[in-house]
Design a protein around this motif. Structure first.
Motif, PDB file in Angstrom:
ATOM      1  N   HIS A 199       5.465  -0.790  27.316  1.00 24.16           N
ATOM      2  CA  HIS A 199       6.084   0.515  27.103  1.00 24.16           C
ATOM      3  C   HIS A 199       6.817   0.980  28.355  1.00 24.16           C
ATOM      4  O   HIS A 199       7.971   1.423  28.304  1.00 24.16           O
ATOM      5  CB  HIS A 199       4.998   1.519  26.691  1.00 24.16           C
ATOM      6  N   SER A 200       6.166   0.875  29.512  1.00 20.11           N
ATOM      7  CA  SER A 200       6.795   1.330  30.758  1.00 20.11           C
ATOM      8  C   SER A 200       8.003   0.477  31.119  1.00 20.11           C
ATOM      9  O   SER A 200       9.013   0.985  31.623  1.00 20.11           O
ATOM     10  CB  SER A 200       5.772   1.298  31.901  1.00 20.11           C
ATOM     11  N   LEU A 201       7.925  -0.835  30.854  1.00 15.34           N
ATOM     12  CA  LEU A 201       9.072  -1.708  31.115  1.00 15.34           C
ATOM     13  C   LEU A 201      10.241  -1.329  30.212  1.00 15.34           C
ATOM     14  O   LEU A 201      11.402  -1.279  30.658  1.00 15.34           O
ATOM     15  CB  LEU A 201       8.672  -3.167  30.875  1.00 15.34           C
ATOM     16  N   ALA A 202       9.934  -1.052  28.939  1.00 13.03           N
ATOM     17  CA  ALA A 202      10.986  -0.606  28.019  1.00 13.03           C
ATOM     18  C   ALA A 202      11.602   0.702  28.493  1.00 13.03           C
ATOM     19  O   ALA A 202      12.824   0.893  28.429  1.00 13.03           O
ATOM     20  CB  ALA A 202      10.412  -0.450  26.611  1.00 13.03           C
ATOM     21  N   ASP A 203      10.766   1.613  28.993  1.00 17.60           N
ATOM     22  CA  ASP A 203      11.274   2.891  29.491  1.00 17.60           C
ATOM     23  C   ASP A 203      12.218   2.685  30.672  1.00 17.60           C
ATOM     24  O   ASP A 203      13.254   3.358  30.780  1.00 17.60           O
ATOM     25  CB  ASP A 203      10.112   3.799  29.914  1.00 17.60           C
ATOM     26  N   CYS A 204      11.871   1.771  31.574  1.00 13.83           N
ATOM     27  CA  CYS A 204      12.755   1.495  32.718  1.00 13.83           C
ATOM     28  C   CYS A 204      14.119   0.995  32.243  1.00 13.83           C
ATOM     29  O   CYS A 204      15.168   1.428  32.736  1.00 13.83           O
ATOM     30  CB  CYS A 204      12.118   0.458  33.647  1.00 13.83           C
ATOM     31  N   THR A 205      14.090   0.067  31.279  1.00 14.05           N
ATOM     32  CA  THR A 205      15.343  -0.442  30.715  1.00 14.05           C
ATOM     33  C   THR A 205      16.124   0.691  30.047  1.00 14.05           C
ATOM     34  O   THR A 205      17.353   0.772  30.170  1.00 14.05           O
ATOM     35  CB  THR A 205      15.046  -1.545  29.684  1.00 14.05           C
ATOM     36  N   ASN A 206      15.411   1.558  29.358  1.00 17.03           N
ATOM     37  CA  ASN A 206      16.055   2.688  28.692  1.00 17.03           C
ATOM     38  C   ASN A 206      16.793   3.569  29.684  1.00 17.03           C
ATOM     39  O   ASN A 206      17.930   4.007  29.442  1.00 17.03           O
ATOM     40  CB  ASN A 206      15.003   3.526  27.956  1.00 17.03           C
ATOM     41  N   VAL A 257      18.723   3.020  23.301  1.00 20.73           N
ATOM     42  CA  VAL A 257      17.434   3.343  23.906  1.00 20.73           C
ATOM     43  C   VAL A 257      16.386   3.599  22.828  1.00 20.73           C
ATOM     44  O   VAL A 257      15.245   3.116  22.912  1.00 20.73           O
ATOM     45  CB  VAL A 257      17.571   4.573  24.827  1.00 20.73           C
ATOM     46  N   ALA A 258      16.752   4.360  21.813  1.00 19.11           N
ATOM     47  CA  ALA A 258      15.801   4.676  20.745  1.00 19.11           C
ATOM     48  C   ALA A 258      15.360   3.416  20.011  1.00 19.11           C
ATOM     49  O   ALA A 258      14.173   3.251  19.689  1.00 19.11           O
ATOM     50  CB  ALA A 258      16.428   5.671  19.772  1.00 19.11           C
ATOM     51  N   LEU A 259      16.299   2.499  19.757  1.00 22.41           N
ATOM     52  CA  LEU A 259      15.945   1.252  19.080  1.00 22.41           C
ATOM     53  C   LEU A 259      15.057   0.378  19.952  1.00 22.41           C
ATOM     54  O   LEU A 259      14.110  -0.256  19.461  1.00 22.41           O
ATOM     55  CB  LEU A 259      17.224   0.489  18.695  1.00 22.41           C
ATOM     56  N   LEU A 260      15.347   0.342  21.242  1.00 24.98           N
ATOM     57  CA  LEU A 260      14.515  -0.430  22.162  1.00 24.98           C
ATOM     58  C   LEU A 260      13.112   0.149  22.222  1.00 24.98           C
ATOM     59  O   LEU A 260      12.114  -0.587  22.240  1.00 24.98           O
ATOM     60  CB  LEU A 260      15.151  -0.428  23.562  1.00 24.98           C
ATOM     61  N   LEU A 261      13.031   1.473  22.248  1.00 23.56           N
ATOM     62  CA  LEU A 261      11.723   2.137  22.268  1.00 23.56           C
ATOM     63  C   LEU A 261      10.945   1.798  21.003  1.00 23.56           C
ATOM     64  O   LEU A 261       9.731   1.572  21.044  1.00 23.56           O
ATOM     65  CB  LEU A 261      11.916   3.652  22.377  1.00 23.56           C
ATOM     66  N   PHE A 262      11.639   1.734  19.871  1.00 20.80           N
ATOM     67  CA  PHE A 262      10.972   1.455  18.596  1.00 20.80           C
ATOM     68  C   PHE A 262      10.475   0.012  18.539  1.00 20.80           C
ATOM     69  O   PHE A 262       9.301  -0.247  18.261  1.00 20.80           O
ATOM     70  CB  PHE A 262      11.941   1.723  17.443  1.00 20.80           C
ATOM     71  N   PHE A 263      11.388  -0.939  18.809  1.00 23.33           N
ATOM     72  CA  PHE A 263      11.039  -2.345  18.609  1.00 23.33           C
ATOM     73  C   PHE A 263      10.263  -2.937  19.780  1.00 23.33           C
ATOM     74  O   PHE A 263       9.197  -3.509  19.588  1.00 23.33           O
ATOM     75  CB  PHE A 263      12.304  -3.167  18.340  1.00 23.33           C
ATOM     76  N   LEU A 264      10.787  -2.811  21.001  1.00 21.73           N
ATOM     77  CA  LEU A 264      10.099  -3.416  22.149  1.00 21.73           C
ATOM     78  C   LEU A 264       8.863  -2.618  22.526  1.00 21.73           C
ATOM     79  O   LEU A 264       7.805  -3.182  22.805  1.00 21.73           O
ATOM     80  CB  LEU A 264      11.052  -3.510  23.348  1.00 21.73           C
ATOM     81  N   GLY A 265       8.984  -1.303  22.528  1.00 25.33           N
ATOM     82  CA  GLY A 265       7.840  -0.481  22.895  1.00 25.33           C
ATOM     83  C   GLY A 265       6.827  -0.350  21.783  1.00 25.33           C
ATOM     84  O   GLY A 265       5.640  -0.643  21.966  1.00 25.33           O
ATOM     85  N   GLY A 266       7.275   0.069  20.600  1.00 24.81           N
ATOM     86  CA  GLY A 266       6.353   0.372  19.515  1.00 24.81           C
ATOM     87  C   GLY A 266       5.873  -0.837  18.739  1.00 24.81           C
ATOM     88  O   GLY A 266       4.673  -1.089  18.643  1.00 24.81           O
ATOM     89  N   ALA A 267       6.812  -1.602  18.176  1.00 26.31           N
ATOM     90  CA  ALA A 267       6.429  -2.730  17.322  1.00 26.31           C
ATOM     91  C   ALA A 267       5.651  -3.782  18.101  1.00 26.31           C
ATOM     92  O   ALA A 267       4.659  -4.338  17.602  1.00 26.31           O
ATOM     93  CB  ALA A 267       7.677  -3.341  16.683  1.00 26.31           C
ATOM     94  N   PHE A 268       6.064  -4.068  19.335  1.00 25.04           N
ATOM     95  CA  PHE A 268       5.348  -5.062  20.135  1.00 25.04           C
ATOM     96  C   PHE A 268       3.924  -4.607  20.416  1.00 25.04           C
ATOM     97  O   PHE A 268       2.984  -5.405  20.373  1.00 25.04           O
ATOM     98  CB  PHE A 268       6.089  -5.326  21.450  1.00 25.04           C
ATOM     99  N   SER A 269       3.752  -3.320  20.709  1.00 23.06           N
ATOM    100  CA  SER A 269       2.408  -2.799  20.975  1.00 23.06           C
ATOM    101  C   SER A 269       1.512  -2.918  19.751  1.00 23.06           C
ATOM    102  O   SER A 269       0.325  -3.256  19.862  1.00 23.06           O
ATOM    103  CB  SER A 269       2.486  -1.330  21.419  1.00 23.06           C
ATOM    104  N   VAL A 270       2.077  -2.643  18.569  1.00 18.27           N
ATOM    105  CA  VAL A 270       1.298  -2.770  17.340  1.00 18.27           C
ATOM    106  C   VAL A 270       0.888  -4.222  17.117  1.00 18.27           C
ATOM    107  O   VAL A 270      -0.273  -4.518  16.785  1.00 18.27           O
ATOM    108  CB  VAL A 270       2.096  -2.239  16.135  1.00 18.27           C
ATOM    109  N   MET A 271       1.834  -5.153  17.295  1.00 23.29           N
ATOM    110  CA  MET A 271       1.514  -6.568  17.106  1.00 23.29           C
ATOM    111  C   MET A 271       0.464  -7.037  18.105  1.00 23.29           C
ATOM    112  O   MET A 271      -0.446  -7.806  17.764  1.00 23.29           O
ATOM    113  CB  MET A 271       2.783  -7.411  17.222  1.00 23.29           C
ATOM    114  N   GLU A 272       0.587  -6.578  19.341  1.00 23.50           N
ATOM    115  CA  GLU A 272      -0.400  -6.942  20.357  1.00 23.50           C
ATOM    116  C   GLU A 272      -1.773  -6.383  19.980  1.00 23.50           C
ATOM    117  O   GLU A 272      -2.801  -7.059  20.154  1.00 23.50           O
ATOM    118  CB  GLU A 272       0.046  -6.400  21.712  1.00 23.50           C
TER     119      GLU A 272
END
Length: 306
Positions: A44-51, A85-100
């Motif tokens: 999540h934090s890495l995605a935020d930095c990219t955002n 940014v919103a899409l990155l937050l959804f897929f990299l931040g959110g979906a990845f966290s759920v899968m993990e």
């Protein structure tokens, strides 16, 4: 660059500095402890930095001057980067966290050193609170006393909206992760850690959906904020040259504003005097709202008001 843009840039740098340090600490802690919730927070934090880097790119591109192919400039490019940014937050931040979280839920592993995870999460809460404080400080400068939720719905500053949304999601996500790790320690059941990862992911996806909805409206083409639109109409109708406004269109173009006015003018002695009267009204609008780069005025005699 306007003061509004300066405020957005400050808020972005607050967030980038905080999230950069947090991401490094979280990744180190997730490797050391094996915590799925901590890994979700690190991603999540890495995605935020990219955002935040994307938002800075958007603000820089928005400053490019108008050219033959983009006669109204590049102001609205910030909306594109905000959507990314919103899409990155959804897929990299959110979906990845759920899968993990699902993976750790299926194959739970005990935490090796939960004290480290809890310490990093506690420090992260303080840093994210600092970032959110910076964003809220800039928001209060431009919100004119509006409650936050109303400002969120009505603002046309996509980059500041995204930073605030990210920071709020980050603080809530950190709280979820902290509680999940704490429950895993207290109960001795590592499944709580997986639950925390899933909760963080779901939260991020919910926030991303709200941001996408707001940015979509900006990309489609929104008027100026309601109070600005109303103030412009009142200003025009208060001019001695104008009898009343028939129709008023305002269009937010990044940080700039396009205004189209159809109005019934007061009787003028000549065509030249009418042109001078229109020019005087346009000049007064652009002096009062310097962001109104384009002002198109059409005199008409249609009865009725908008």
């Amino acid at each position: 660059m306007s003061s509004h843009s300066d405020g957005s840039t400050k808020a972005i740098f607050y967030a980038l500095g905080a999230n950069g340090g947090i991401a490094v600490a979280k990744f180190a802690a997730s490797l050391y402890t094996g915590s799925g919730a901590m890994l979700a927070e690190a991603i999540h934090s890495l995605a935020d930095c990219t955002n935040q880097v994307f938002l800075l790119i958007g603000l820089k591109e928005a400053k490019k001057p108008a050219d033959e192919w983009h006669p109204m400039g590049y102001g609205r490019v910030v909306y594109f980067w905000a959507m990314m940014v919103a899409l990155l937050l959804f897929f990299l931040g959110g979906a990845f966290s759920v899968m993990e979280g699902i993976k750790h839920f299926s194959h739970p592993e005990p935490l090796s050193n939960p004290v480290v995870a809890l310490s990093v999460l506690g420090i992260s809460v303080a840093l994210e609170a600092f970032s959110l404080h910076g964003a809220m400080k800039e928001i209060r400068k431009i919100a004119q006393g509006k409650p936050f939720l109303r400002w969120f719905r009505e603002t046309r500053q996509s980059e500041l909206l995204v930073v605030a949304g990210e920071d709020i999601a980050a603080l809530a996500g950190l709280s979820f992760a902290f509680i999940a790790v704490l429950l895993a320690v207290v109960t001795g059941n590592p499944v709580w850690d997986a639950v925390g990862s899933i909760a963080v992911g779901v939260l991020l996806m919910i926030v991303a959906v709200f941001i996408v909805r707001e940015v979509k409206a900006m990309i489609t083409g929104e008027s100026a904020a309601p109070e600005v639109h109303d103030a412009i109409k009142s200003h025009i109708e208060a001019r001695p040259e104008v009898e009343h406004v028939i129709h008023l269109i305002t269009l937010q173009w990044g940080e700039q504003l396009m205004i189209a006015v159809q109005a019934k003018m007061r009787q003028q002695p000549s065509d030249a005097a009418l042109v001078d009267a229109i020019n005087a009204v346009e000049d007064s609008i652009q002096r009062t709202w310097p962001q109104a780069k384009w002002c198109f005025f059409e005199p008409d005699v249609v009865a009725g008001k908008d």
